[in-house]
Design a protein around this motif. Sequence first.
Motif, PDB file in Angstrom:
ATOM      1  N   ALA A 105     -34.112  38.396  67.127  1.00 18.04           N
ATOM      2  CA  ALA A 105     -32.728  38.394  66.638  1.00 18.04           C
ATOM      3  C   ALA A 105     -31.936  37.366  67.438  1.00 18.04           C
ATOM      4  CB  ALA A 105     -32.110  39.773  66.782  1.00 18.04           C
ATOM      5  N   PRO A 106     -31.715  36.166  66.893  1.00 19.86           N
ATOM      6  CA  PRO A 106     -31.063  35.092  67.653  1.00 19.86           C
ATOM      7  C   PRO A 106     -29.697  35.465  68.211  1.00 19.86           C
ATOM      8  CG  PRO A 106     -32.016  34.244  65.626  1.00 19.86           C
ATOM      9  CD  PRO A 106     -32.119  35.733  65.547  1.00 19.86           C
ATOM     10  N   ARG A 107     -29.011  36.425  67.597  1.00 17.93           N
ATOM     11  CA  ARG A 107     -27.701  36.800  68.111  1.00 17.93           C
ATOM     12  C   ARG A 107     -27.801  37.469  69.476  1.00 17.93           C
ATOM     13  NH1 ARG A 107     -23.774  40.250  64.261  1.00 17.93           N
ATOM     14  NH2 ARG A 107     -24.000  38.297  63.087  1.00 17.93           N
ATOM     15  N   TYR A 108     -28.930  38.128  69.749  1.00 21.14           N
ATOM     16  CA  TYR A 108     -29.076  38.897  70.984  1.00 21.14           C
ATOM     17  C   TYR A 108     -30.151  38.362  71.919  1.00 21.14           C
ATOM     18  CZ  TYR A 108     -26.599  42.108  67.902  1.00 21.14           C
ATOM     19  OH  TYR A 108     -25.701  42.658  67.036  1.00 21.14           O
ATOM     20  N   GLU A 109     -30.899  37.373  71.474  1.00 11.65           N
ATOM     21  CA  GLU A 109     -32.037  36.870  72.259  1.00 11.65           C
ATOM     22  C   GLU A 109     -32.058  35.351  72.185  1.00 11.65           C
ATOM     23  OE1 GLU A 109     -36.888  37.674  72.475  1.00 11.65           O
ATOM     24  OE2 GLU A 109     -35.685  38.464  70.817  1.00 11.65           O
ATOM     25  N   THR A 110     -32.338  34.704  73.302  1.00 14.70           N
ATOM     26  CA  THR A 110     -32.392  33.247  73.315  1.00 14.70           C
ATOM     27  C   THR A 110     -33.782  32.761  72.927  1.00 14.70           C
ATOM     28  OG1 THR A 110     -33.092  33.078  75.625  1.00 14.70           O
ATOM     29  CG2 THR A 110     -30.704  33.219  75.197  1.00 14.70           C
ATOM     30  N   PRO A 111     -33.878  31.518  72.446  1.00 16.56           N
ATOM     31  CA  PRO A 111     -35.206  30.970  72.169  1.00 16.56           C
ATOM     32  C   PRO A 111     -36.120  30.988  73.391  1.00 16.56           C
ATOM     33  CG  PRO A 111     -33.519  29.606  71.151  1.00 16.56           C
ATOM     34  CD  PRO A 111     -32.797  30.598  72.014  1.00 16.56           C
ATOM     35  N   ASP A 112     -35.574  30.656  74.556  1.00 15.33           N
ATOM     36  CA  ASP A 112     -36.398  30.641  75.764  1.00 15.33           C
ATOM     37  C   ASP A 112     -36.969  32.017  76.081  1.00 15.33           C
ATOM     38  OD1 ASP A 112     -35.915  27.951  76.076  1.00 15.33           O
ATOM     39  OD2 ASP A 112     -34.394  28.188  77.631  1.00 15.33           O
ATOM     40  N   SER A 113     -36.164  33.061  75.885  1.00 16.62           N
ATOM     41  CA  SER A 113     -36.656  34.408  76.184  1.00 16.62           C
ATOM     42  C   SER A 113     -37.719  34.840  75.182  1.00 16.62           C
ATOM     43  CB  SER A 113     -35.500  35.409  76.217  1.00 16.62           C
ATOM     44  OG  SER A 113     -34.879  35.515  74.946  1.00 16.62           O
ATOM     45  N   LEU A 114     -37.557  34.446  73.915  1.00 17.55           N
ATOM     46  CA  LEU A 114     -38.591  34.744  72.923  1.00 17.55           C
ATOM     47  C   LEU A 114     -39.914  34.113  73.322  1.00 17.55           C
ATOM     48  CD1 LEU A 114     -39.735  35.607  70.127  1.00 17.55           C
ATOM     49  CD2 LEU A 114     -38.837  33.431  69.258  1.00 17.55           C
ATOM     50  N   LEU A 115     -39.900  32.823  73.639  1.00 23.45           N
ATOM     51  CA  LEU A 115     -41.140  32.115  73.951  1.00 23.45           C
ATOM     52  C   LEU A 115     -41.797  32.676  75.207  1.00 23.45           C
ATOM     53  CD1 LEU A 115     -39.926  28.481  73.193  1.00 23.45           C
ATOM     54  CD2 LEU A 115     -41.192  30.017  71.691  1.00 23.45           C
ATOM     55  N   ALA A 116     -40.981  32.965  76.225  1.00 23.29           N
ATOM     56  CA  ALA A 116     -41.538  33.529  77.460  1.00 23.29           C
ATOM     57  C   ALA A 116     -42.122  34.911  77.216  1.00 23.29           C
ATOM     58  CB  ALA A 116     -40.459  33.594  78.542  1.00 23.29           C
ATOM     59  N   SER A 117     -41.483  35.703  76.349  1.00 23.23           N
ATOM     60  CA  SER A 117     -41.987  37.054  76.092  1.00 23.23           C
ATOM     61  C   SER A 117     -43.348  37.011  75.411  1.00 23.23           C
ATOM     62  CB  SER A 117     -40.991  37.836  75.228  1.00 23.23           C
ATOM     63  OG  SER A 117     -40.993  37.391  73.876  1.00 23.23           O
ATOM     64  N   VAL A 118     -43.567  36.040  74.542  1.00 27.28           N
ATOM     65  CA  VAL A 118     -44.865  35.917  73.877  1.00 27.28           C
ATOM     66  C   VAL A 118     -45.965  35.713  74.919  1.00 27.28           C
ATOM     67  CG1 VAL A 118     -46.266  34.476  72.358  1.00 27.28           C
ATOM     68  CG2 VAL A 118     -43.913  35.055  71.708  1.00 27.28           C
ATOM     69  N   ILE A 119     -45.735  34.795  75.837  1.00 34.95           N
ATOM     70  CA  ILE A 119     -46.761  34.482  76.839  1.00 34.95           C
ATOM     71  C   ILE A 119     -46.933  35.625  77.827  1.00 34.95           C
ATOM     72  CG2 ILE A 119     -47.363  32.915  78.718  1.00 34.95           C
ATOM     73  CD1 ILE A 119     -46.034  30.662  77.121  1.00 34.95           C
ATOM     74  N   ASP A 120     -45.831  36.170  78.330  1.00 34.05           N
ATOM     75  CA  ASP A 120     -45.915  37.260  79.316  1.00 34.05           C
ATOM     76  C   ASP A 120     -46.586  38.496  78.733  1.00 34.05           C
ATOM     77  OD1 ASP A 120     -44.848  36.203  81.682  1.00 34.05           O
ATOM     78  OD2 ASP A 120     -42.790  36.505  81.003  1.00 34.05           O
ATOM     79  N   GLU A 121     -46.210  38.883  77.530  1.00 36.48           N
ATOM     80  CA  GLU A 121     -46.758  40.106  76.942  1.00 36.48           C
ATOM     81  C   GLU A 121     -48.211  39.929  76.526  1.00 36.48           C
ATOM     82  OE1 GLU A 121     -44.097  41.636  73.956  1.00 36.48           O
ATOM     83  OE2 GLU A 121     -42.358  41.293  75.244  1.00 36.48           O
ATOM     84  N   ALA A 122     -48.557  38.751  76.009  1.00 38.38           N
ATOM     85  CA  ALA A 122     -49.963  38.496  75.695  1.00 38.38           C
ATOM     86  C   ALA A 122     -50.812  38.531  76.963  1.00 38.38           C
ATOM     87  CB  ALA A 122     -50.111  37.155  74.989  1.00 38.38           C
ATOM     88  N   HIS A 123     -50.280  38.000  78.042  1.00 39.58           N
ATOM     89  CA  HIS A 123     -50.977  38.033  79.329  1.00 39.58           C
ATOM     90  C   HIS A 123     -51.289  39.470  79.749  1.00 39.58           C
ATOM     91  CE1 HIS A 123     -51.754  37.594  83.628  1.00 39.58           C
ATOM     92  NE2 HIS A 123     -50.706  38.354  83.876  1.00 39.58           N
ATOM     93  N   LEU A 124     -50.318  40.364  79.621  1.00 40.02           N
ATOM     94  CA  LEU A 124     -50.533  41.752  80.026  1.00 40.02           C
ATOM     95  C   LEU A 124     -51.587  42.438  79.157  1.00 40.02           C
ATOM     96  CD1 LEU A 124     -46.853  42.865  80.741  1.00 40.02           C
ATOM     97  CD2 LEU A 124     -48.657  42.362  82.412  1.00 40.02           C
ATOM     98  N   VAL A 125     -51.527  42.194  77.851  1.00 42.12           N
ATOM     99  CA  VAL A 125     -52.513  42.806  76.959  1.00 42.12           C
ATOM    100  C   VAL A 125     -53.922  42.300  77.274  1.00 42.12           C
ATOM    101  CG1 VAL A 125     -53.271  43.015  74.565  1.00 42.12           C
ATOM    102  CG2 VAL A 125     -50.841  43.191  75.118  1.00 42.12           C
ATOM    103  N   ILE A 126     -54.050  40.998  77.469  1.00 40.12           N
ATOM    104  CA  ILE A 126     -55.365  40.420  77.787  1.00 40.12           C
ATOM    105  C   ILE A 126     -55.888  40.981  79.112  1.00 40.12           C
ATOM    106  CG2 ILE A 126     -56.583  38.289  78.362  1.00 40.12           C
ATOM    107  CD1 ILE A 126     -54.532  36.854  76.495  1.00 40.12           C
ATOM    108  N   LYS A 127     -54.985  41.089  80.061  1.00 41.45           N
ATOM    109  CA  LYS A 127     -55.383  41.602  81.375  1.00 41.45           C
ATOM    110  C   LYS A 127     -55.873  43.048  81.286  1.00 41.45           C
ATOM    111  CE  LYS A 127     -53.634  41.695  86.125  1.00 41.45           C
ATOM    112  NZ  LYS A 127     -52.444  41.426  86.970  1.00 41.45           N
TER     113      LYS A 127
END
Length: 259
Positions: free
Chosen positions: A68-90
Amino acid sequence: MPFSAETCVALHGGDRAEQQDRVGLFPHPKRSGMLLAVLADGMGGHSGGAMAAEQVLIRARQNFETYAPRYETPDSLLASVIDEAHLVIKLTRFTSEQDPHSTAVVFLLQQGKAYWAHCGDSRLYHFRGPSLLSRSADHSLVGELQRKGRLDAADALWHPRRNVLLSCLGSERAPRIEQGREETPLAGDVFLLCSDGLWAYFSDAELGATLHELPPRAAAERLIGLARERARGSGDNLSLAIIKLVSLPSPAPVPTARG
């Protein structure tokens, strides 16, 4: 000047027994003018790398669908993809005998602006016409040696430890995430996401010229064909996504009524 995006994604198994790269392109399900591209190069034994790379795509698609762009920045979206995928893989390391890892490149086109983030040695290139404007930095041993001036580009391609990564998803350390953006992209700009199975066989100039001269699908076919020739039977999996910005046609003039 308004623009639209011509796109293409492509995969080739190279000379490997299993395809462990993943690449995807997702329009936002509810908001027009938004596009997410993601590429991952998996590592970690039989099926482990493929699973790791698949988790990057799953997380990217799910996070983008709820973005939701009104509440989330593009940078936070992109970082969340990498961080959360990292945790699942781990976490999968505790439920399998594999040691899965993956690189990640995530690209977002939103309201005429471009944003990206990456971890590992899969790359994001930004060309304007045939000229390179920016390229992501490899999180690898040879990449670090190049940045320190201890290794040139030619020697890096043949370095015996060229596949050693200093950061990736699924490792003990938190992933190193680097981000970039282009606030004023123009028609004629091209963004290329690709794994090392592709970029290892091309100079920046050759990539830029090919992407400038050809539409995305033809460019992908040419790059894959050349990479396969140059691999000489020992090629890695390769993957790429191309986002080429093109001018929108001018609207036809409205006829003037005559009395």
